[in-house]
Design an enzyme around this catalytic site. Structure first.
Site, PDB file in Angstrom:
ATOM      1  N   ASP A  20      -7.931  -5.581   0.180  1.00 35.49           N
ATOM      2  CA  ASP A  20      -8.493  -6.479  -0.833  1.00 35.49           C
ATOM      3  C   ASP A  20      -7.917  -7.875  -0.828  1.00 35.49           C
ATOM      4  OD1 ASP A  20     -10.543  -4.986  -1.813  1.00 35.49           O
ATOM      5  OD2 ASP A  20      -9.221  -3.753  -3.026  1.00 35.49           O
ATOM      6  N   HIS A  69       0.855  -1.196   0.000  1.00 35.26           N
ATOM      7  CA  HIS A  69       0.000   0.000   0.000  1.00 35.26           C
ATOM      8  C   HIS A  69       0.880   1.232   0.000  1.00 35.26           C
ATOM      9  CE1 HIS A  69      -3.152   2.835   1.088  1.00 35.26           C
ATOM     10  NE2 HIS A  69      -3.976   1.922   0.620  1.00 35.26           N
TER      11      HIS A  69
HETATM   12  N1  ACO Z   1       4.219  -7.498  -4.827  1.00 39.43           N
HETATM   13  C1  ACO Z   1       5.551  -7.452  -5.053  1.00 39.43           C
HETATM   14  N2  ACO Z   1       6.307  -6.347  -4.889  1.00 39.43           N
HETATM   15  C2  ACO Z   1       5.670  -5.243  -4.467  1.00 39.43           C
HETATM   16  C3  ACO Z   1       4.303  -5.212  -4.198  1.00 39.43           C
HETATM   17  C4  ACO Z   1       3.564  -6.402  -4.388  1.00 39.43           C
HETATM   18  N3  ACO Z   1       2.256  -6.449  -4.147  1.00 39.43           N
HETATM   19  N4  ACO Z   1       3.946  -3.978  -3.809  1.00 39.43           N
HETATM   20  C5  ACO Z   1       5.064  -3.225  -3.832  1.00 39.43           C
HETATM   21  N5  ACO Z   1       6.107  -3.991  -4.221  1.00 39.43           N
HETATM   22  C6  ACO Z   1       7.506  -3.583  -4.290  1.00 39.43           C
HETATM   23  C7  ACO Z   1       7.739  -2.525  -5.353  1.00 39.43           C
HETATM   24  O1  ACO Z   1       7.999  -3.126  -6.605  1.00 39.43           O
HETATM   25  C8  ACO Z   1       8.915  -1.781  -4.779  1.00 39.43           C
HETATM   26  O2  ACO Z   1      10.051  -2.591  -4.962  1.00 39.43           O
HETATM   27  P1  ACO Z   1      11.525  -1.935  -5.135  1.00 39.43           P
HETATM   28  O3  ACO Z   1      11.746  -1.055  -3.925  1.00 39.43           O
HETATM   29  O4  ACO Z   1      12.445  -3.097  -5.206  1.00 39.43           O
HETATM   30  O5  ACO Z   1      11.476  -1.145  -6.421  1.00 39.43           O
HETATM   31  C9  ACO Z   1       8.647  -1.777  -3.279  1.00 39.43           C
HETATM   32  O6  ACO Z   1       7.826  -2.945  -3.059  1.00 39.43           O
HETATM   33  C10 ACO Z   1       7.967  -0.549  -2.737  1.00 39.43           C
HETATM   34  O7  ACO Z   1       6.742  -0.345  -3.401  1.00 39.43           O
HETATM   35  P2  ACO Z   1       5.855   0.903  -2.983  1.00 39.43           P
HETATM   36  O8  ACO Z   1       6.562   2.159  -3.351  1.00 39.43           O
HETATM   37  O9  ACO Z   1       5.472   0.707  -1.560  1.00 39.43           O
HETATM   38  O10 ACO Z   1       4.581   0.698  -3.879  1.00 39.43           O
HETATM   39  P3  ACO Z   1       3.630   1.815  -4.482  1.00 39.43           P
HETATM   40  O11 ACO Z   1       3.217   2.770  -3.424  1.00 39.43           O
HETATM   41  O12 ACO Z   1       4.217   2.383  -5.721  1.00 39.43           O
HETATM   42  O13 ACO Z   1       2.382   0.895  -4.923  1.00 39.43           O
HETATM   43  C11 ACO Z   1       0.570  -0.577  -4.682  1.00 39.43           C
HETATM   44  C12 ACO Z   1       1.400   0.518  -4.009  1.00 39.43           C
HETATM   45  C13 ACO Z   1       0.083  -0.086  -6.043  1.00 39.43           C
HETATM   46  C14 ACO Z   1      -0.636  -0.869  -3.810  1.00 39.43           C
HETATM   47  C15 ACO Z   1       1.448  -1.848  -4.834  1.00 39.43           C
HETATM   48  O14 ACO Z   1       1.827  -2.292  -3.555  1.00 39.43           O
HETATM   49  C16 ACO Z   1       0.729  -2.959  -5.596  1.00 39.43           C
HETATM   50  O15 ACO Z   1       0.716  -2.962  -6.829  1.00 39.43           O
HETATM   51  N6  ACO Z   1       0.090  -3.925  -4.864  1.00 39.43           N
HETATM   52  C17 ACO Z   1      -0.619  -4.999  -5.518  1.00 39.43           C
HETATM   53  C18 ACO Z   1      -1.961  -4.516  -6.006  1.00 39.43           C
HETATM   54  C19 ACO Z   1      -2.938  -4.251  -4.892  1.00 39.43           C
HETATM   55  O16 ACO Z   1      -3.136  -5.059  -4.009  1.00 39.43           O
HETATM   56  N7  ACO Z   1      -3.593  -3.086  -4.960  1.00 39.43           N
HETATM   57  C20 ACO Z   1      -4.618  -2.701  -4.004  1.00 39.43           C
HETATM   58  C21 ACO Z   1      -4.126  -1.577  -3.151  1.00 39.43           C
HETATM   59  S1  ACO Z   1      -5.350  -1.151  -1.944  1.00 39.43           S
HETATM   60  C22 ACO Z   1      -6.504  -0.322  -2.848  1.00 39.43           C
HETATM   61  O17 ACO Z   1      -6.247   0.421  -3.744  1.00 39.43           O
HETATM   62  C23 ACO Z   1      -7.831  -0.596  -2.520  1.00 39.43           C
END
Ligand code: ACO
Length: 432
Positions: free
Chosen positions: A366, A308
């Protein structure tokens, strides 16, 4: 006395800019950067708005490190335990919990607005039978501007109230119409003797040839999910609604934009994607292989329902939903649901994995919500529509807050241009 300003000093010219500190009631201070461009001739650069507050708001507060979520100051845990979706809707929109008479009047108004224009129904039935319901819902919501144009003066408080009640009331009816269309079953009209969620279940699952009894356990589970999804401050879809609304467009167009933004798998589309992912993993033995895939940046795969932008400790909504999922599956006799068991195992393994631990990635709202919808027999393609129904309340609250602010201006970010510098046009015959 206010806090002292920060100061930005241009190292070349020595020009100074004051950055006044703006403090909210809780949460980190914000630096007011409005003077930087005037004083220094530079913009700020913050792609994906990671550190920028785009507005002032009194609706919802999140502390991502502490896992705190407050609606108008009330902890979401307390609302989930004791309130109802209609009461939360009133709270988010009006700022205070309703008195008994106010709540009755609000519920009655929502109930009485739940029918949709028959032409809107025909419009819904014009879609291909296998259209994704999110595409239908965003289109039908946008088309409401053509049906309810009698009350779209955004500067009239009464028109804004009518719009608010209409959209909250009609979204479940529009969703149910899309569902029935996909099934090829007759549309079921809303029932005014039922509460919001019971009526929704009736419109989804009743058929004209026999009586339908709403399962109160199912209605309560849905009500809880709706409370937890009702608002989440300046998330992508709410920001979309605010941005579209800031142009002065009609509110149905703004909400339709929000529905479209919600559909993405990084946002509300994650609930559908989680179930697809669990099915793809299939069994616990395959979890390590799947985790290796999501850690590989080249795979473009993510562990759906994890991570998140704001929560870096835990998502309080996920905690509540996980418990609710346990209770509901037990009540429905589905406690051995293999996908639920797989989800629990996946969570357990991921939470011990260095990749997820070091990046502070936890289950979000979710990760478990789709399992509840599945247990209620709501088809997977409708999961994000369910989210949209609940989040409509938040979108409406934010749109009202923005439109009611006399300082509202069109939202218009700037950019760091990295394209070609000025060059002269060359006729096609002279081009290489
Ligand atoms: N799986 C694997 N790696 C992940 C995930 C994940 N679910 N989420 C983040 N990461 C990684 C990123 O690739 C990044 O890696 P890096 O530092 O090596 O480049 C690191 O973790 C940090 O990511 P963030 O900056 O915290 O992520 P961001 O804020 O850009 O995105 C998001 C947040 C879109 C929710 C992301 O975590 C994601 O795509 N999750 C999966 C989809 C999901 O569940 N979405 C629902 C969110 S809740 C809602 O909207 C209702």
């Amino acid at each position: 006395m206010g806090k002292p300003d920060y100061e930005l000093i241009n190292p070349a010219s020595g020009t100074r800019s004051a950055l006044p500190v703006r403090s909210g009631t809780i949460g980190p201070d914000c630096l007011d950067i409005a003077g930087i461009t005037r004083d220094q001739g530079v913009f700020t650069f913050d792609p994906a708005f990671s550190v920028t507050a785009s507005c002032e708001s009194k609706i919802t507060y999140i502390d991502g490190d502490a896992g705190v979520l407050l609606y108008r100051g009330y902890p979401v845990e307390q609302l989930a335990a004791s309130s109802s979706f209609m009461e939360v809707a009133f709270l988010l929109i009006n700022g205070e919990l309703p008195g008994a008479a106010e709540l009755t009047a609000f519920r009655t108004s929502i109930t009485r607005h739940s029918m949709i224009n028959e032409s809107l129904l025909r419009f819904t039935n014009g879609f291909h039978h296998n259209a994704h319901p999110m595409s239908m819902v965003s289109a039908v919501v946008a088309s409401m501007a053509a049906f309810y144009y009698d009350s779209m003066d955004i500067y009239s408080p009464r028109h804004r109230e009518i719009f608010s009640h209409r959209i909250i009331a009609k979204l479940p009816t529009i969703a149910a119409a899309a569902h029935k269309h996909a099934l090829g079953q007759p549309f079921i009209y809303p029932r005014n003797d039922l509460d919001y969620c019971s009526n929704m279940l009736s419109m989804f699952f009743a058929v004209p040839c026999e009586e339908y009894q709403v399962d109160p356990v199912a209605a309560k589970a849905l009500d809880l999910l709706f409370i937890l999804h009702a608002d989440h401050e300046q998330n992508a879809s709410t920001t979309t609604v605010r941005l579209a609304g800031s142009t002065g467009t009609n509110p149905y167009a703004a909400i339709s934009a929000g529905v479209s933004a919600l559909w993405g798998p990084a946002h509300g589309g994650a609930n559908e994607a989680v179930l697809n992912m669990l099915e793809e993993i299939g069994k616990a033995e395959n979890i390590p292989k799947y985790l290796a895939l999501v850690k590989d940046k080249g795979s473009h795969s993510k562990l759906m329902g994890f991570g998140h932008r704001v929560y870096k400790n835990f998502d309080p909504r996920a905690k509540i939903i996980r418990e609710a999922c346990h209770r509901l599956l037990a009540k429905l006799g589905q406690q051995d649901d293999p996908l639920f068991e797989l989800a629990l195992r996946l969570e357990e393994i991921a939470l011990k994995d260095e990749y997820f631990v070091s990046r502070k990635l936890y289950p979000n709202v979710d990760f478990y919500s789709g399992l509840i919808y599945s247990a209620l027999k709501i088809p997977r393609s409708m999961f994000t529509v369910m989210f949209a129904i609940a989040r409509t309340v938040g979108w409406v609250a934010h749109w009202l807050e923005m439109i009611g602010d006399p300082a509202m201006r069109i939202a218009r970010p700037r950019q760091l241009y990295t394209g070609p510098t000025q060059r002269d046009y060359v006729a096609v015959a002279q081009r290489r």
